[in-house]
Design an enzyme around this catalytic site. Structure first.
Site, PDB file in Angstrom:
ATOM      1  N   ASP A 276      30.313  38.450  42.887  1.00 60.36           N
ATOM      2  CA  ASP A 276      29.628  37.615  41.899  1.00 60.36           C
ATOM      3  C   ASP A 276      30.045  36.154  42.045  1.00 60.36           C
ATOM      4  O   ASP A 276      30.332  35.473  41.063  1.00 60.36           O
ATOM      5  CB  ASP A 276      29.906  38.130  40.479  1.00 60.36           C
ATOM      6  CG  ASP A 276      28.906  37.570  39.456  1.00 60.36           C
ATOM      7  OD1 ASP A 276      27.846  37.054  39.880  1.00 60.36           O
ATOM      8  OD2 ASP A 276      29.185  37.633  38.249  1.00 60.36           O
TER       9      ASP A 276
ATOM     10  N   GLU B 192      30.989  31.088  24.988  1.00 54.27           N
ATOM     11  CA  GLU B 192      30.404  32.138  24.170  1.00 54.27           C
ATOM     12  C   GLU B 192      29.140  32.617  24.855  1.00 54.27           C
ATOM     13  O   GLU B 192      28.705  32.022  25.830  1.00 54.27           O
ATOM     14  CB  GLU B 192      30.099  31.639  22.756  1.00 54.27           C
ATOM     15  CG  GLU B 192      28.991  30.620  22.677  1.00 54.27           C
ATOM     16  CD  GLU B 192      29.517  29.230  22.348  1.00 54.27           C
ATOM     17  OE1 GLU B 192      29.610  28.931  21.153  1.00 54.27           O
ATOM     18  OE2 GLU B 192      29.819  28.468  23.269  1.00 54.27           O
TER      19      GLU B 192
ATOM     20  N   LYS C  37      40.853  36.173  28.399  1.00 53.44           N
ATOM     21  CA  LYS C  37      39.520  36.771  28.505  1.00 53.44           C
ATOM     22  C   LYS C  37      39.544  38.151  27.877  1.00 53.44           C
ATOM     23  O   LYS C  37      40.304  39.020  28.289  1.00 53.44           O
ATOM     24  CB  LYS C  37      39.105  36.864  29.975  1.00 53.44           C
ATOM     25  CG  LYS C  37      37.723  37.484  30.167  1.00 53.44           C
ATOM     26  CD  LYS C  37      37.276  37.402  31.616  1.00 53.44           C
ATOM     27  CE  LYS C  37      35.914  38.061  31.817  1.00 53.44           C
ATOM     28  NZ  LYS C  37      35.434  37.941  33.196  1.00 53.44           N
TER      29      LYS C  37
ATOM     30  N   TYR D 180      29.163  37.720  28.825  1.00 62.05           N
ATOM     31  CA  TYR D 180      29.706  39.059  28.577  1.00 62.05           C
ATOM     32  C   TYR D 180      31.062  39.065  27.894  1.00 62.05           C
ATOM     33  O   TYR D 180      31.214  39.493  26.769  1.00 62.05           O
ATOM     34  CB  TYR D 180      29.739  39.847  29.883  1.00 62.05           C
ATOM     35  CG  TYR D 180      28.365  40.174  30.355  1.00 62.05           C
ATOM     36  CD1 TYR D 180      27.657  41.216  29.773  1.00 62.05           C
ATOM     37  CD2 TYR D 180      27.761  39.421  31.347  1.00 62.05           C
ATOM     38  CE1 TYR D 180      26.382  41.516  30.185  1.00 62.05           C
ATOM     39  CE2 TYR D 180      26.484  39.712  31.767  1.00 62.05           C
ATOM     40  CZ  TYR D 180      25.799  40.759  31.190  1.00 62.05           C
ATOM     41  OH  TYR D 180      24.539  41.043  31.601  1.00 62.05           O
TER      42      TYR D 180
HETATM   43  N1  LIG Z   1      41.192  30.760  33.508  1.00 69.81           N
HETATM   44  C1  LIG Z   1      40.219  30.051  32.910  1.00 69.81           C
HETATM   45  N2  LIG Z   1      40.436  28.792  32.489  1.00 69.81           N
HETATM   46  C2  LIG Z   1      39.450  28.094  31.897  1.00 69.81           C
HETATM   47  N3  LIG Z   1      38.229  28.569  31.667  1.00 69.81           N
HETATM   48  C3  LIG Z   1      37.939  29.811  32.064  1.00 69.81           C
HETATM   49  C4  LIG Z   1      38.913  30.629  32.684  1.00 69.81           C
HETATM   50  N4  LIG Z   1      38.355  31.826  32.950  1.00 69.81           N
HETATM   51  C5  LIG Z   1      37.101  31.754  32.523  1.00 69.81           C
HETATM   52  N5  LIG Z   1      36.823  30.545  31.977  1.00 69.81           N
HETATM   53  C6  LIG Z   1      35.565  30.100  31.408  1.00 69.81           C
HETATM   54  O1  LIG Z   1      34.906  31.188  30.831  1.00 69.81           O
HETATM   55  C7  LIG Z   1      33.671  31.438  31.491  1.00 69.81           C
HETATM   56  C8  LIG Z   1      33.445  32.925  31.556  1.00 69.81           C
HETATM   57  O2  LIG Z   1      34.516  33.545  32.223  1.00 69.81           O
HETATM   58  P1  LIG Z   1      34.220  34.671  33.281  1.00 69.81           P
HETATM   59  O3  LIG Z   1      35.528  35.203  33.771  1.00 69.81           O
HETATM   60  O4  LIG Z   1      33.292  34.133  34.296  1.00 69.81           O
HETATM   61  O5  LIG Z   1      33.555  35.777  32.353  1.00 69.81           O
HETATM   62  P2  LIG Z   1      32.120  36.432  32.362  1.00 69.81           P
HETATM   63  O6  LIG Z   1      32.363  37.788  32.888  1.00 69.81           O
HETATM   64  O7  LIG Z   1      31.728  36.425  30.931  1.00 69.81           O
HETATM   65  O8  LIG Z   1      31.219  35.607  33.233  1.00 69.81           O
HETATM   66  C9  LIG Z   1      33.814  30.782  32.850  1.00 69.81           C
HETATM   67  O9  LIG Z   1      32.568  30.407  33.370  1.00 69.81           O
HETATM   68  C10 LIG Z   1      34.660  29.578  32.511  1.00 69.81           C
HETATM   69  O10 LIG Z   1      33.864  28.554  31.945  1.00 69.81           O
END
Ligand SMILES: Nc1ncnc2c1ncn2[C@@H]1O[C@H](COP(=O)(O)OP(=O)(O)O)[C@@H](O)[C@H]1O
Ligand SMILES: [Mg+2]
Lengths: 436, 292
Positions: free
Chosen positions: A225, A109, A130, A112
């Site tokens: 990033d 949580e 996501k 973004y």
């Molecule tokens: N495929 C996945 N499996 C498990 N956790 C994930 C996955 N994708 C994202 N996350 C979790 O969600 C967090 C945020 O996802 P991310 O794609 O980095 O979005 P943001 O753009 O909000 O940073 C990641 O740091 C990770 O902890």
């Protein structure tokens, strides 16, 4: 203007390249008109081309000749690796509904996008969903969200998180990227694991990261990033690069207008961007990889700066201030003249990383190099002697497993790194003179 | 490996959504071509990069394998496809410019429809605060989103031009500028047909080379076991079929046929056309199809 009136072969390469020609002129009409099977509906597409089938024997005859199946039958060459059979292409398929998944728990949580763990109702597979941010509706579907999906789809790789599909909710603003669920992210893991990674483990992780990034770069995608919270890791010692929210294509044949400056989370941001460069390339990702390498060694982020100036001064301190030799183009950067450099001093890498072998140190310094032109590429880094000297990279299967915070097995917030300036980037179209 | 670009399945080809709604094959074909032509013309007026226009046409063609023209108009979807493809190709265009250009193109087309000469045409720009602009803007946003949704966000497009150059090199034809030009032109024209949503790029490129070399009477090895298209993993039947699709673009159309598409750019026009025509026109082909 007549409706469907086209003259064949009128668009020439040279004319096309220079301008869009509207008037299509005088070209002669074709005399030859093939009559392919009554009405060339693509009936001839066979769902499964078999290895041997009848091939028309009159193929060399005049084009108006009959195309019916001839009498000679012969072996059809099997498809080469370059052209997969047509049936390997997916059909045109609409997005499924998000209700094809059962929501389990929220993984992350605050930042973004919201990421959920979910179960595919049909297969039972555990996946990550996501939710894309689509509030910014002024310019239709956000270009950043398009880039994220496009990059994930075009960079499939063992060490890139697998995208399964994109599903939609009830309204046009609910769009979810469905990915393989990966148990850990490296940032949480580093914050919670009792002992740091071993050298042999770090080598394995770095090789995986580098090969993923090489693959992205080969496919003309910049990640922009890279940081530990965007690197996922499963319980089998495999890293998956995730979060292509800032990714974009580069090297398009025609100039695309300056790339936006507001990319890469501060702590992983390379000096050229900090100094206002508007053109940059694959080297930005390699700097971030250098920061990640250091973080794996130190078990905490390398540059924990509060702002861009502090960030620069931390870089100057570790690398020694840039010189004419180490970065010839420095002074031509937008901020190259405004920032006063500290007096010359040697780099501090050895003091900061006392236990790293000299090969390891050389790799780190090749990644954390001022001049993007001189910075090592992913391709080159994969060949670095660091990876062949003892101790050799550990086989991924031998990595221990950890409790997964994402699966709700344990939840802890170790430290908070800042996030990339994504909000600003979303306004990319508004910043420029493009807004309607 | 990158995700392979999607191609219409056999079922999607044989029974398109428009066909299921009673739109006859030839009308669907003409409306597809007209929609692509509008995209092409809008691209010229907007000075948009060719790659974006070509990609837009491919997305547009794919769309009609999952959606009926009774549900969306070829004007709106063409506009949405160009808007979307411009983002995908990293050369975004302004919504307002695109809407203006489409408005102009459609006004000009209906002007010609009532038989007035082109010289007499006078464009009446719309007001940005008027309803037309907002209606078109809404339609554009919806079209873009619908394209994404209905294509499952798989908007990867592979364009054929690089492949053409490679193949001509292999065939040692790069010194024949006329062949290059003709084949290139056929590849462009093919963007007004559905072939890019049906066949792989190598097949389409072979078809363009086939048409060009036959037209210029350049012999290529075509006797088994040495058939030039097999060098490129193309099936003769498919190459032939693509060639046929391209050639059909150039067949003579009656004035009536030409005018018909101009009047059917919007879905509501298609709907009223269907009410008037569907029972007779559609029945033959649909009944034949429903057997499969
Ligand atoms: N495929 C996945 N499996 C498990 N956790 C994930 C996955 N994708 C994202 N996350 C979790 O969600 C967090 C945020 O996802 P991310 O794609 O980095 O979005 P943001 O753009 O909000 O940073 C990641 O740091 C990770 O902890
Ligand atoms: Mg992230």
């Amino acid at each position: 203007m007549s409706a469907v009136e086209t003259v064949p072969g009128t668009s020439t390469p040279s004319r096309k390249r220079s301008k869009w020609d509207e008037d299509e002129g005088e070209d002669e009409q074709l005399t030859y008109v093939p009559q392919p099977k009554k009405r060339a509906k693509p009936k001839s597409i066979r769902p499964a081309p078999s290895a041997s089938e009848n091939v028309d024997s009159s193929r060399s005859a005049s084009p108006s000749g009959s195309q019916s199946t001839g009498s000679t039958s012969r072996q059809k060459p099997t498809h080469s690796v370059y052209v997969p059979p047509r049936t390997h292409h997916p059909p045109i398929q609409a997005s499924r509904s998000v209700y094809s998944y059962e929501r389990l728990n929220q993984i992350e949580e605050g930042s973004y996008g919201v990421v959920y763990r979910a179960r595919d109702k049909q297969t039972g597979d555990i996946v990550a969903l996501k939710k894309l941010k689509l509030e910014e509706e002024k310019n239709g579907f956000p270009i950043t969200a398009l880039r994220e999906i496009y990059a994930l789809m075009s960079c499939r790789h063992e060490n890139v998180v697998g995208i399964r599909e994109v599903v939609v909710g009830d309204t046009l603003t609910q769009v979810f990227v469905v990915m393989d669920f990966i148990e850990h992210d490296l940032k949480t893991l580093l914050g919670t694991m009792p002992a740091p990674f071993l050298q042999s483990e770090i080598k394995t992780l770095m090789l995986q990261l580098l090969s993923a990034v090489r693959h992205c770069h080969q496919n003309w995608i910049l990640h922009r990033d890279l940081k530990t919270s965007n690197l996922l890791m499963n319980n089998r010692g495999t890293i998956k690069v995730a979060d292509f929210g800032l990714a974009r294509r580069y090297g398009d044949p025609i100039g695309v207008g300056g790339l936006t400056q507001l990319v890469v989370t501060l702590w992983y941001r390379p000096p050229e961007i900090l100094l206002g460069a508007t053109t940059y390339s694959t080297a930005v990702d390699l700097w971030s990889i250098g920061c990640i390498f250091a973080e794996l060694l130190l078990k905490e982020p390398l540059f924990q700066a509060q702002g861009e100036l502090e960030m620069l001064s931390m870089i100057f301190k570790l690398l020694g201030p840039p010189t004419k030799n180490s970065w010839p183009d420095y002074s031509s950067l937008p901020l190259g003249k405004t920032i006063s450099l500290p007096s010359p001093q040697p780099h501090q890498f050895r003091t900061k990383f006392p236990y790293l072998t000299s090969a390891g140190l050389d790799l780190l310094m090749s990644l954390l190099t001022y001049d993007p032109e001189m910075r090592i590429t992913a391709e080159e880094a994969l060949e670095h002697p660091y990876f062949t000297e003892s101790p050799v990279p550990k086989h991924p299967d031998l990595f221990g497993s950890f409790p997964s915070a994402a699966a709700g097995e344990k939840r802890r917030k170790p430290f908070n790194s800042p996030t990339a300036p994504r909000g600003a980037n979303l306004n990319f179209l508004n910043d420029s003179n493009l807004s309607p | 490996m990158a995700t392979l670009y999607p191609l219409a399945s056999l079922a999607q080809i044989e029974n398109t959504p428009s066909k299921q709604d009673g739109i006859p094959d030839d009308l669907e074909e003409d409306l597809r071509a007209y929609g692509c032509k509008l995209i092409h013309q809008a691209g010229i007026l907007l000075k948009q990069k060719q790659v974006a226009v070509a990609a837009a046409q491919v997305l547009f063609q794919r769309f009609w394998f999952v959606t009926s023209m009774k549900q969306f108009g070829v004007g709106d979807i063409g506009m949405g496809a160009l808007y979307l493809a411009s983002k995908l190709e990293e050369c975004p265009i302004r919504m307002r410019d695109l809407i203006n250009v489409y408005d102009l193109l459609l006004q000009r087309a209906s002007h010609a429809l009532v038989g007035k000469s082109v010289d007499m045409f006078q464009y009446h720009p719309m007001s940005y605060f008027g309803n037309t602009f907002y209606d078109m803007k809404d339609a554009l946003v919806v079209a873009e989103m619908q394209i994404l949704k209905r294509l499952g966000f798989n908007v990867h497009v592979v364009l054929p031009y690089g492949t053409l150059i490679n193949y001509l090199r292999v065939l040692e034809l790069t010194n024949r500028e006329d062949v290059c030009t003709k084949a290139w032109g056929y590849l462009n024209d093919a963007h007004q047909t559905p072939v890019y949503a049906l066949y792989q790029v190598p097949t389409i490129v072979c078809a363009a080379i086939l048409l060009a070399t036959r037209q210029l009477q350049i012999p290529l090895p075509s006797e088994p076991p040495a058939c030039w298209w097999e060098l490129f993993d193309a099936d003769w039947e498919d190459v032939w079929s693509v060639g046929g699709s391209i050639m059909r673009l150039y067949r003579k159309r009656t004035e009536e046929e030409k005018n018909r598409v101009v009047g059917l750019v919007n879905k509501k026009d298609v709907r009223s056309w269907l009410e008037e025509n569907a029972p007779q026109a559609g029945s033959d082909s649909t009944s034949a199809m429903s057997v499969t």
